[in-house]
Design a protein around this motif. Sequence first.
Motif, short mmCIF file in Angstrom:
data_model
loop_
_atom_site.label_atom_id
_atom_site.label_comp_id
_atom_site.label_asym_id
_atom_site.label_seq_id
_atom_site.Cartn_x
_atom_site.Cartn_y
_atom_site.Cartn_z
N THR A 272 12.62 -11.55 35.36
CA THR A 272 13.35 -12.25 34.30
C THR A 272 13.02 -11.70 32.92
O THR A 272 13.82 -11.80 32.00
CB THR A 272 13.07 -13.77 34.32
N SER A 273 11.83 -11.12 32.77
CA SER A 273 11.42 -10.50 31.51
C SER A 273 10.30 -9.49 31.82
O SER A 273 9.71 -9.52 32.90
CB SER A 273 10.93 -11.56 30.51
N PRO A 274 9.98 -8.59 30.88
CA PRO A 274 8.91 -7.62 31.13
C PRO A 274 7.57 -8.31 31.43
O PRO A 274 7.28 -9.38 30.90
CB PRO A 274 8.85 -6.84 29.81
N VAL A 275 6.80 -7.66 32.27
CA VAL A 275 5.50 -8.19 32.71
C VAL A 275 4.42 -7.18 32.37
O VAL A 275 4.52 -6.00 32.71
CB VAL A 275 5.52 -8.45 34.24
N GLY A 276 3.37 -7.64 31.69
CA GLY A 276 2.20 -6.80 31.43
C GLY A 276 1.32 -6.79 32.66
O GLY A 276 1.03 -7.84 33.24
N GLU B 125 -8.78 2.13 34.64
CA GLU B 125 -7.96 0.96 34.34
C GLU B 125 -6.65 1.46 33.74
O GLU B 125 -6.66 2.31 32.84
CB GLU B 125 -8.67 0.06 33.33
N ALA B 126 -5.54 0.98 34.29
CA ALA B 126 -4.23 1.36 33.78
C ALA B 126 -3.52 0.10 33.28
O ALA B 126 -3.49 -0.90 33.98
CB ALA B 126 -3.41 2.01 34.88
N ARG B 127 -2.99 0.19 32.07
CA ARG B 127 -2.21 -0.92 31.51
C ARG B 127 -0.76 -0.51 31.50
O ARG B 127 -0.41 0.54 30.94
CB ARG B 127 -2.71 -1.28 30.12
N LEU B 128 0.07 -1.33 32.14
CA LEU B 128 1.46 -1.01 32.33
C LEU B 128 2.36 -2.12 31.84
O LEU B 128 1.93 -3.28 31.74
CB LEU B 128 1.76 -0.80 33.83
N LEU B 129 3.61 -1.79 31.59
CA LEU B 129 4.64 -2.79 31.30
C LEU B 129 5.71 -2.60 32.36
O LEU B 129 6.28 -1.51 32.49
CB LEU B 129 5.21 -2.60 29.89
N LEU B 130 5.94 -3.65 33.15
CA LEU B 130 6.91 -3.61 34.24
C LEU B 130 8.19 -4.31 33.81
O LEU B 130 8.13 -5.36 33.16
CB LEU B 130 6.35 -4.31 35.48
N PHE C 290 9.95 -1.18 40.17
CA PHE C 290 10.19 -1.59 38.79
C PHE C 290 10.30 -0.38 37.87
O PHE C 290 9.87 0.71 38.22
CB PHE C 290 9.02 -2.48 38.30
N ASP C 291 10.82 -0.61 36.69
CA ASP C 291 10.75 0.38 35.63
C ASP C 291 9.35 0.22 35.04
O ASP C 291 8.99 -0.86 34.58
CB ASP C 291 11.83 0.10 34.58
N VAL C 292 8.56 1.28 35.07
CA VAL C 292 7.16 1.21 34.65
C VAL C 292 6.95 2.04 33.39
O VAL C 292 7.29 3.22 33.35
CB VAL C 292 6.20 1.71 35.76
N GLN C 293 6.39 1.40 32.40
CA GLN C 293 6.00 2.10 31.17
C GLN C 293 4.48 2.06 31.10
O GLN C 293 3.87 0.99 31.15
CB GLN C 293 6.60 1.41 29.95
N SER C 294 3.88 3.24 31.00
CA SER C 294 2.43 3.32 30.91
C SER C 294 2.00 3.09 29.47
O SER C 294 2.49 3.77 28.56
CB SER C 294 1.96 4.69 31.39
N LEU C 295 1.11 2.14 29.25
CA LEU C 295 0.67 1.81 27.91
C LEU C 295 -0.67 2.43 27.56
O LEU C 295 -0.89 2.85 26.43
CB LEU C 295 0.60 0.29 27.74
N GLN C 296 -1.60 2.45 28.53
CA GLN C 296 -2.94 2.94 28.23
C GLN C 296 -3.73 3.14 29.52
O GLN C 296 -3.56 2.41 30.49
CB GLN C 296 -3.66 1.92 27.35
N TYR C 297 -4.59 4.16 29.50
CA TYR C 297 -5.54 4.40 30.58
C TYR C 297 -6.94 4.37 30.00
O TYR C 297 -7.18 4.92 28.92
CB TYR C 297 -5.32 5.77 31.23
N VAL C 298 -7.85 3.75 30.71
CA VAL C 298 -9.26 3.76 30.33
C VAL C 298 -10.01 4.24 31.56
O VAL C 298 -9.97 3.60 32.61
CB VAL C 298 -9.75 2.34 29.91
N VAL D 39 6.15 -9.52 41.62
CA VAL D 39 5.30 -8.33 41.59
C VAL D 39 4.32 -8.36 42.75
O VAL D 39 4.15 -7.36 43.48
CB VAL D 39 4.55 -8.21 40.24
N PHE D 40 3.67 -9.49 42.97
CA PHE D 40 2.70 -9.59 44.06
C PHE D 40 3.37 -9.44 45.42
O PHE D 40 2.78 -8.88 46.35
CB PHE D 40 1.91 -10.89 43.97
N ASP D 41 4.61 -9.92 45.57
CA ASP D 41 5.32 -9.76 46.84
C ASP D 41 5.57 -8.29 47.15
O ASP D 41 5.46 -7.86 48.31
CB ASP D 41 6.65 -10.53 46.82
#
Length: 137
Positions: free
Chosen positions: A89-93, A129-134, A114-122, A41-43
């Motif tokens: 290798t597995s989903p990343v929060g 702040e955005a919380r995602l599942l990659l 990545f496939d991005v699923q949005s979980l929450q915005y604050v 992800v960082f790369d």
Amino acid sequence: MRARRWERRAREEMRDVYDLHIDSDVTVQLNDCCREDAQAVFDVLDGVYQVEDMTAPPQAATGPSPTVWTAIFDTAGGRRQEVSPTHLTSPVGATLSGGYHAVDEVQKVLAAGFDVQSLQYVSGDQETEARLLLASR
């Protein structure tokens, strides 16, 4: 009189530089993932933006403890490389925090890799702040 004007102008310029820098920085925190996935992800982000700071958890943590990988990216600078789908290798929060525009830009880059699923915005006054599942595409 001239000195006061110069001092006021210098303060205004410093405030503008400070505000610009704050608005372009995005803190990215990754959790629930292995070292290899965090690096993947960082790369992706490092290929587009300039990394300002990166903190990795200790190599050998003793006992059960959450692992959080943190990096700060400057969305105003970087190489702007093309992003291609990247394997995990597995989903990343992921938690992104920073200025509205900068967080939105980082989220777009992550969506290209990545496939991005949005979980929450604050949302706050100046930042969001955005919380995602990659996941792999």
